[in-house]
Design an enzyme around this catalytic site. Structure first.
Site, PDB file in Angstrom:
ATOM      1  CE1 TYR A 166      36.294  12.184 -26.469  1.00 37.16           C
ATOM      2  CE2 TYR A 166      36.463  10.781 -24.498  1.00 37.16           C
ATOM      3  CZ  TYR A 166      36.338  10.921 -25.836  1.00 37.16           C
ATOM      4  OH  TYR A 166      36.644   9.988 -26.622  1.00 37.16           O
TER       5      TYR A 166
ATOM      6  CG  PHE B 179      18.939   0.858 -28.846  1.00 36.78           C
ATOM      7  CD1 PHE B 179      19.100  -0.505 -28.981  1.00 36.78           C
ATOM      8  CD2 PHE B 179      20.084   1.259 -28.161  1.00 36.78           C
ATOM      9  CE1 PHE B 179      20.058  -1.375 -28.776  1.00 36.78           C
ATOM     10  CE2 PHE B 179      21.286   0.293 -27.868  1.00 36.78           C
ATOM     11  CZ  PHE B 179      20.983  -0.734 -28.037  1.00 36.78           C
TER      12      PHE B 179
HETATM   13  N1  LIG Z   1      38.120   7.574 -30.239  1.00 29.64           N
HETATM   14  C1  LIG Z   1      36.909   8.144 -30.699  1.00 29.64           C
HETATM   15  O1  LIG Z   1      37.404   9.095 -31.657  1.00 29.64           O
HETATM   16  C2  LIG Z   1      35.750   8.342 -29.972  1.00 29.64           C
HETATM   17  C3  LIG Z   1      34.696   8.949 -30.520  1.00 29.64           C
HETATM   18  C4  LIG Z   1      33.319   8.869 -29.693  1.00 29.64           C
HETATM   19  C5  LIG Z   1      33.490   8.420 -28.399  1.00 29.64           C
HETATM   20  N2  LIG Z   1      34.649   7.766 -27.904  1.00 29.64           N
HETATM   21  C6  LIG Z   1      34.453   7.068 -26.814  1.00 29.64           C
HETATM   22  O2  LIG Z   1      33.320   6.095 -26.575  1.00 29.64           O
HETATM   23  C7  LIG Z   1      32.548   6.226 -25.607  1.00 29.64           C
HETATM   24  C8  LIG Z   1      31.186   5.859 -26.037  1.00 29.64           C
HETATM   25  O3  LIG Z   1      30.662   6.482 -27.103  1.00 29.64           O
HETATM   26  P1  LIG Z   1      29.263   6.747 -27.035  1.00 29.64           P
HETATM   27  O4  LIG Z   1      28.745   7.497 -25.826  1.00 29.64           O
HETATM   28  O5  LIG Z   1      28.726   7.171 -28.426  1.00 29.64           O
HETATM   29  O6  LIG Z   1      28.647   5.040 -26.962  1.00 29.64           O
HETATM   30  P2  LIG Z   1      27.145   4.857 -26.976  1.00 29.64           P
HETATM   31  O7  LIG Z   1      27.046   3.708 -25.750  1.00 29.64           O
HETATM   32  O8  LIG Z   1      27.010   4.036 -28.301  1.00 29.64           O
HETATM   33  O9  LIG Z   1      26.145   5.909 -26.729  1.00 29.64           O
HETATM   34  C9  LIG Z   1      25.827   6.264 -25.569  1.00 29.64           C
HETATM   35  C10 LIG Z   1      24.446   7.030 -25.848  1.00 29.64           C
HETATM   36  O10 LIG Z   1      23.494   6.187 -26.334  1.00 29.64           O
HETATM   37  C11 LIG Z   1      22.248   6.363 -25.421  1.00 29.64           C
HETATM   38  N3  LIG Z   1      21.776   5.046 -25.173  1.00 29.64           N
HETATM   39  C12 LIG Z   1      22.289   3.786 -25.002  1.00 29.64           C
HETATM   40  N4  LIG Z   1      21.565   2.896 -24.710  1.00 29.64           N
HETATM   41  C13 LIG Z   1      20.296   3.311 -25.233  1.00 29.64           C
HETATM   42  C14 LIG Z   1      19.018   2.628 -25.438  1.00 29.64           C
HETATM   43  N5  LIG Z   1      18.895   1.442 -25.141  1.00 29.64           N
HETATM   44  N6  LIG Z   1      18.156   3.402 -26.071  1.00 29.64           N
HETATM   45  C15 LIG Z   1      18.396   4.709 -26.232  1.00 29.64           C
HETATM   46  N7  LIG Z   1      19.527   5.441 -25.791  1.00 29.64           N
HETATM   47  C16 LIG Z   1      20.536   4.781 -25.438  1.00 29.64           C
HETATM   48  C17 LIG Z   1      22.873   6.856 -24.110  1.00 29.64           C
HETATM   49  O11 LIG Z   1      21.745   7.591 -23.417  1.00 29.64           O
HETATM   50  P3  LIG Z   1      21.633   7.666 -21.898  1.00 29.64           P
HETATM   51  O12 LIG Z   1      22.616   8.611 -21.391  1.00 29.64           O
HETATM   52  O13 LIG Z   1      20.200   8.351 -21.758  1.00 29.64           O
HETATM   53  O14 LIG Z   1      21.724   6.188 -21.447  1.00 29.64           O
HETATM   54  C18 LIG Z   1      23.826   7.808 -24.669  1.00 29.64           C
HETATM   55  O15 LIG Z   1      23.466   9.016 -24.993  1.00 29.64           O
HETATM   56  C19 LIG Z   1      32.826   7.591 -25.145  1.00 29.64           C
HETATM   57  O16 LIG Z   1      32.441   8.060 -23.794  1.00 29.64           O
HETATM   58  C20 LIG Z   1      34.180   7.968 -25.429  1.00 29.64           C
HETATM   59  O17 LIG Z   1      35.061   7.721 -24.312  1.00 29.64           O
HETATM   60  C21 LIG Z   1      35.789   7.666 -28.619  1.00 29.64           C
END
Ligand SMILES: NC(=O)c1ccc[n+]([C@@H]2O[C@H](COP(=O)([O-])OP(=O)(O)OC[C@H]3O[C@@H](n4cnc5c(N)ncnc54)[C@H](OP(=O)(O)O)[C@@H]3O)[C@@H](O)[C@H]2O)c1
Length: 299
Positions: A53, A218
């Site tokens: 990451y 969203f």
């Molecule tokens: N195992 C795997 O292959 C894999 C792959 C991908 C991710 N992951 C894990 O999963 C975790 C979460 O993934 P993710 O970050 O994609 O999760 P997510 O919670 O679906 O997405 C987070 C993103 O969504 C935005 N967001 C959240 N609420 C919002 C809203 N109401 N309106 C507009 N934008 C919004 C956030 O922006 P803001 O920052 O502005 O709030 C952030 O950029 C990662 O940190 C990682 O640990 C694992």
């Protein structure tokens, strides 16, 4: 402080916080520590990482903050991953983005994660993505070795099909406790392809990565997303909650015991998600979201 531990074998909180995007948060070490403490205060005690990451930098950012208050280590569960090699500026040894489950790579990766996280054990180590070259015997021996050394307490996988999971489990004494998968109201494939059935059958905790589809749930403007957004809005209004809380409650409602892994560095978003653990969606509401995502009624 509310502790909402997961009901299944996985030792982790009901929802988790991911650190994939932590480089984007642009927090000072003290701010990062404040964020970690705020998560813990909400009962979100499980932190999700991977060696790769932030081009191999996010674990170290977490470790730098944790080093300011090492006593916090006992109050959290650290999940991290290995098995993906990714070319990066300070990794000249890596020429090609590919997978690597050779014993040496797994051991080196765990040692590097422990050094970066500034701690002496990992709660749960996940194999990040399945590889066609994964030798289940070699991997199982290596994981047993890491367990014996006390470097890793539990093991799991990520993005594995049911049969890939079974293959590794057939060689391993320790139970695999997690399969981390892409799951959200916009990502239904693992609800349909048997992966969640398999997790439920074997009491394996599915961790949901990108539970908000990386924010697209969203902000997206395609037809499917707009349909889902409209239903989330109606249900949210009826319950007097926010749309993101409905999306979290939708994942939590599934009988496999999904643990959503949130990715925002905005603590208010996490606060709302933690509150959503108290929101029980009706079966009607659950299916309204399912049908909106599928774009057709159930058969
Ligand atoms: N195992 C795997 O292959 C894999 C792959 C991908 C991710 N992951 C894990 O999963 C975790 C979460 O993934 P993710 O970050 O994609 O999760 P997510 O919670 O679906 O997405 C987070 C993103 O969504 C935005 N967001 C959240 N609420 C919002 C809203 N109401 N309106 C507009 N934008 C919004 C956030 O922006 P803001 O920052 O502005 O709030 C952030 O950029 C990662 O940190 C990682 O640990 C694992």
């Amino acid at each position: 402080m509310r502790h909402q531990y997961h009901p299944l074998g996985f030792e982790g909180s009901r929802i988790a916080q991911g650190f994939w995007r932590c480089l984007e948060w642009q927090m000072s070490p003290a701010q990062r520590l404040g964020f970690i403490e705020a998560c813990l205060a909400l009962g979100v005690t499980t932190f999700d990482h991977a060696d790769i990451y932030g081009k191999y930098q996010c674990e170290a950012l977490f470790g730098e903050a944790l080093a300011l208050k090492p006593a916090l280590r006992d109050k959290m569960e650290i999940v991290t991953k290995c098995g993906v090699r990714m070319p990066a500026e300070h990794r000249p040894d890596i020429a090609l983005h590919r997978y690597d489950y050779r014993s040496k790579h797994i051991i080196d990766s765990v040692d590097a994660s422990l050094a970066a996280l500034q701690c002496d054990y990992i709660d749960t180590l996940l194999l990040h993505r399945p590889s066609p070259l994964m030798d289940a015997d070699e991997v199982a021996q290596t994981l047993d070795y890491l367990f014996t050394l006390g470097k890793v307490k539990h093991f799991g996988v990520s993005n594995f099909t049911a049969s890939q999971f079974d293959l590794l489990q057939s060689r391993l004494d320790a139970p695999l406790v997690v399969n981390q998968l892409e799951l959200s109201p916009l990502a239904l494939q693992h609800f349909l392809d048997g992966t969640l059935d398999h997790a439920q059958q074997h009491a394996v905790t599915p961790m949901a990565w990108s539970p908000f589809a990386g924010g697209a749930l969203f902000t997206g403007t395609d037809e499917k997303t707009v349909r889902v957004q409209a239903v989330l809005k109606t249900i949210a209004q009826a319950h007097g909650v926010s749309q993101d809380q409905v999306a979290i409650a939708w994942l939590l409602r599934h009988p496999s015991g999904i643990c959503p892994v949130l990715g925002s560095g905005n603590i208010e978003r996490l606060e709302r998600a933690a509150d959503a653990t108290r929101l029980l969606l009706s079966d009607d509401d659950w299916f309204r979201i399912w049908i909106a995502s599928q774009g057709q009624p159930v058969p």
